[in-house]
Design a protein around this motif. Structure first.
Motif, short mmCIF file in Angstrom:
data_model
loop_
_atom_site.label_atom_id
_atom_site.label_comp_id
_atom_site.label_asym_id
_atom_site.label_seq_id
_atom_site.Cartn_x
_atom_site.Cartn_y
_atom_site.Cartn_z
N GLN A 195 0.82 -1.21 0.00
CA GLN A 195 0.00 0.00 0.00
C GLN A 195 0.86 1.26 0.00
N VAL A 196 1.98 1.25 0.71
CA VAL A 196 2.89 2.40 0.71
C VAL A 196 3.45 2.63 -0.68
N GLN A 197 3.81 1.56 -1.38
CA GLN A 197 4.35 1.68 -2.73
C GLN A 197 3.33 2.26 -3.70
N MET A 198 2.05 2.01 -3.44
CA MET A 198 1.00 2.46 -4.35
C MET A 198 0.27 3.69 -3.84
N ALA A 199 0.79 4.34 -2.81
CA ALA A 199 0.07 5.44 -2.16
C ALA A 199 -0.24 6.59 -3.12
N THR A 200 0.60 6.80 -4.09
CA THR A 200 0.39 7.92 -5.01
C THR A 200 -0.34 7.51 -6.28
N ALA A 201 -0.88 6.31 -6.30
CA ALA A 201 -1.55 5.82 -7.51
C ALA A 201 -2.98 6.36 -7.55
N ARG A 202 -3.13 7.56 -8.05
CA ARG A 202 -4.43 8.20 -8.15
C ARG A 202 -4.70 8.57 -9.60
N GLU A 203 -5.98 8.59 -9.92
CA GLU A 203 -6.39 9.07 -11.24
C GLU A 203 -7.31 10.25 -11.03
N PHE A 204 -7.09 11.30 -11.79
CA PHE A 204 -7.92 12.49 -11.70
C PHE A 204 -8.70 12.62 -12.99
N LEU A 205 -9.98 12.85 -12.82
CA LEU A 205 -10.86 12.93 -13.99
C LEU A 205 -11.70 14.19 -13.93
N ILE A 206 -11.98 14.69 -15.10
CA ILE A 206 -12.98 15.74 -15.24
C ILE A 206 -14.12 15.10 -16.02
N ILE A 207 -15.31 15.27 -15.50
CA ILE A 207 -16.49 14.65 -16.10
C ILE A 207 -17.40 15.74 -16.64
N VAL A 208 -17.90 15.54 -17.84
CA VAL A 208 -18.86 16.46 -18.44
C VAL A 208 -20.14 15.67 -18.70
N ARG A 209 -21.26 16.22 -18.23
CA ARG A 209 -22.57 15.58 -18.44
C ARG A 209 -23.23 16.24 -19.65
N LEU A 210 -23.58 15.43 -20.63
CA LEU A 210 -24.26 15.91 -21.83
C LEU A 210 -25.70 15.46 -21.80
N LYS A 211 -26.60 16.35 -22.09
CA LYS A 211 -28.03 16.03 -22.13
C LYS A 211 -28.48 15.94 -23.58
N GLU A 212 -28.84 14.77 -24.03
CA GLU A 212 -29.45 14.52 -25.34
C GLU A 212 -29.05 15.51 -26.44
N GLU A 213 -27.77 15.78 -26.55
CA GLU A 213 -27.29 16.65 -27.63
C GLU A 213 -26.98 15.80 -28.85
N GLU A 214 -27.00 16.43 -29.99
CA GLU A 214 -26.61 15.71 -31.20
C GLU A 214 -25.14 15.37 -31.12
N GLU A 215 -24.78 14.22 -31.66
CA GLU A 215 -23.40 13.75 -31.54
C GLU A 215 -22.41 14.73 -32.16
N ARG A 216 -22.73 15.30 -33.29
CA ARG A 216 -21.81 16.22 -33.96
C ARG A 216 -21.55 17.45 -33.09
N GLU A 217 -22.61 18.00 -32.51
CA GLU A 217 -22.45 19.16 -31.63
C GLU A 217 -21.69 18.79 -30.37
N ALA A 218 -21.96 17.60 -29.84
CA ALA A 218 -21.31 17.15 -28.61
C ALA A 218 -19.81 16.99 -28.83
N LEU A 219 -19.42 16.40 -29.96
CA LEU A 219 -18.00 16.20 -30.21
C LEU A 219 -17.25 17.52 -30.34
N ALA A 220 -17.86 18.49 -30.96
CA ALA A 220 -17.22 19.81 -31.07
C ALA A 220 -17.10 20.46 -29.69
N TYR A 221 -18.13 20.34 -28.88
CA TYR A 221 -18.14 20.90 -27.52
C TYR A 221 -17.05 20.23 -26.67
#
Length: 195
Positions: free
Chosen positions: A116-142
């Motif tokens: 556990q000490v060896q892996m103490a810094t094993a973190r993943e950081f994520l940013i999450i974006v919630r999309l509401k029923e947008e068209e795929e083309r518009e969503a990809l550009a966003y």
């Protein structure tokens, strides 16, 4: 519990239980008809940065967050947690009468502590974006604009793909970080295609 309730529970699959309707190439679709898109942020080693550099990183993140209202942040362990195992070993040591077995249990606990000490810094950081029923083309550009904004502010970022999302779910729900390839459904690896 009634017969109907038992039958309904038996028919509920894992995706229903965790609220995941489908995985797409750029996100996770929930039963609430929103798509969650994950951006993987490579963490910076803050222990080697000056106080001014850390302040600039915080300000850069604040700039990104102010520009996008739908952004959420998530931090996950990217390695297994041994806390439940260590609790079990402690309880067993208290109950164990045999000194040899107790000594082995103590060695097991020390081994888990070292891992556990060896892996103490094993973190993943994520940013999450919630999309509401947008068209795929518009969503990809966003989503491309968000990714570009993060990169312009100095973050090392990439949009999580299908395999990344499956790995994140495995780490979150079952603390599984040892599997190389995650299945789309249970038992997929055992299916043999006939020629």
């Amino acid at each position: 519990m009634g017969k109907r309730e038992r039958k309904r529970r038996q028919e509920t699959d894992t995706r229903h239980l965790i609220g995941v309707q489908a995985l797409t190439e750029y996100g996770l679709v929930t039963y609430g008809q929103e798509t969650l898109v994950y951006f993987l942020i490579k963490p910076a080693n803050l222990s080697v940065l000056s106080e001014a550099s850390i302040g600039r990183r915080i300000y850069a993140l604040m700039t990104v967050l102010k520009g996008v209202a739908e952004v959420e942040m998530l931090c996950l362990n990217s390695r297994e947690s041994f806390e439940e195992n260590k609790l079990f070993l402690r309880r067993r040591m208290e109950e164990e009468q045999n000194p040899v077995v107790r000594s082995l249990l103590e060695k097991d606990q020390k081994h888990l502590d070292r891992i556990q000490v060896q892996m103490a810094t094993a973190r993943e950081f994520l940013i999450i974006v919630r999309l509401k029923e947008e068209e795929e083309r518009e969503a990809l550009a966003y989503l491309s604009r968000i990714e570009k904004s993060l990169k312009e502010q100095g973050f090392s970022v990439s949009r999580a793909g299908r395999e990344d999302i499956k790995r994140l779910l495995a780490v979150y729900y079952e603390q599984n970080v040892t599997t190389e390839k995650f299945e789309d459904f249970d038992g997929e690896r055992w299916i043999i295609q006939e020629d």
